[in-house]
Design a protein around this motif. Structure first.
Motif, PDB file in Angstrom:
ATOM      1  N   LEU A  14       0.950  -1.223   0.091  1.00 17.46           N
ATOM      2  CA  LEU A  14       0.078   0.149   0.097  1.00 17.46           C
ATOM      3  C   LEU A  14       0.784   1.259  -0.240  1.00 17.46           C
ATOM      4  N   ASP A  42       2.279  -1.348   4.399  1.00 19.02           N
ATOM      5  CA  ASP A  42       2.197   0.268   3.845  1.00 19.02           C
ATOM      6  C   ASP A  42       3.348   0.671   3.972  1.00 19.02           C
ATOM      7  N   SER A  45       2.157   5.622   3.906  1.00 19.71           N
ATOM      8  CA  SER A  45       0.875   6.394   3.256  1.00 19.71           C
ATOM      9  C   SER A  45       0.834   7.786   4.039  1.00 19.71           C
ATOM     10  N   SER A  49      -4.214   5.444   5.053  1.00 20.32           N
ATOM     11  CA  SER A  49      -4.365   4.227   4.543  1.00 20.32           C
ATOM     12  C   SER A  49      -4.469   3.391   5.792  1.00 20.32           C
ATOM     13  N   VAL A  50      -3.618   3.371   6.477  1.00 15.92           N
ATOM     14  CA  VAL A  50      -3.294   2.324   7.787  1.00 15.92           C
ATOM     15  C   VAL A  50      -4.639   2.297   8.522  1.00 15.92           C
ATOM     16  N   GLU A  79       4.023  -2.228   8.491  1.00 16.54           N
ATOM     17  CA  GLU A  79       4.790  -1.018   7.963  1.00 16.54           C
ATOM     18  C   GLU A  79       6.183  -1.244   7.370  1.00 16.54           C
ATOM     19  N   GLN A  87       8.466  -3.515   0.125  1.00 15.71           N
ATOM     20  CA  GLN A  87       6.984  -4.054   1.027  1.00 15.71           C
ATOM     21  C   GLN A  87       6.628  -5.626   0.715  1.00 15.71           C
TER      22      GLN A  87
END
Length: 246
Positions: A14, A42, A45, A49-50, A79, A87
């Motif tokens: 993400l 993530d 972001s 988003s999280v 994260e 990621q």
């Protein structure tokens, strides 16, 4: 031959995907059968988003739809540093399933995806789906078909096609290469040396936003040019600069 049961871990990188998260979680929650695990990674972001992902998952688990046991899915949110390859490798390290599926946040799996993957990994170590861009534009329909033909002929898949791979093989290859772009192409080149992919004809639906934003022909020519340059040895760093400059 009876299909071998698998435990599928879905890894989703993400980065500012707040607008896609409701659809993403909804699609994943209605896969049949459900996945063993979903890992959202993530990359820093700034759009919440999280927080949004945690809220959506909590609401799903507490849903009144008692006929669907969403609690059996191991939902993970973590994260990492930014970078799709970074990621996805972080997510793979957390995976407890024996098959990994790498999914973009703006891509929708067919509802029967896990059944198809279960069958596919009986005959292949890795694979991918056909793809359809989410646009009624006739030219983008042709683009989708060309992407599928090219992938089937070359044995190379892109991240938009939801690449799946046995975890032991992924670990054997050292995961995604640490490069800023074309990490999916490079991984597939290494996988091809081991075995051909299972090319599933069922389609994932992925966003056409780049083609719509920058123009269909301009994007087609850019993609061809960048892929050719990567094939002839131009660095991934150079290609990334040109890709995001458009």
């Amino acid at each position: 031959m009876t299909a071998v049961p698998i435990k599928l871990s879905i890894v989703v990188p993400l980065l500012n995907e707040a607008d896609n998260l409701t659809r993403l979680i909804g699609y994943l929650a209605h896969l049949n059968p459900l996945p063993h695990q979903v890992i959202l990674v993530d990359g820093g972001s700034t759009d919440g988003s999280v927080v949004i992902a945690k809220k959506l998952i909590k609401g799903l688990i507490n849903s009144s739809q008692a006929d669907i046991n969403w609690q059996v899915v191991d939902w993970q949110i973590t994260e990492s540093a930014a970078g799709r390859a970074i990621q996805m490798n972080v997510g793979a390290d957390l995976a407890t399933g024996n098959v990994l599926l790498f999914l973009h946040a703006d891509t929708q799996l067919p509802s029967h995806a896990i059944t198809e993957i279960t069958s596919a990994v009986m005959r292949a170590e890795w694979g991918r789906f056909d793809v359809r861009l989410d646009s009624p534009e006739w030219m983008l329909s042709i683009v989708s078909q060309m992407m599928n033909w090219r992938s089937r002929l070359s044995g190379i898949a892109t991240g938009d096609q939801a690449i799946f791979i046995k975890k032991t093989l992924f670990e054997q290859l050292g995961g995604y290469p640490q490069q800023p772009l074309m990490e999916d192409i490079e991984l597939c080149k290494r996988l091809k040396a081991i075995g051909k992919p299972a090319c599933l004809r069922s389609k994932v639906i992925t966003s056409a936003r780049r083609w719509q934003q920058y123009g269909t022909w301009r994007t087609i020519l850019l993609m061809w040019h960048l892929r050719f340059d990567y094939w002839r040895g131009v660095s991934a760093d150079n290609i990334k600069q040109r890709y995001y400059k458009t």
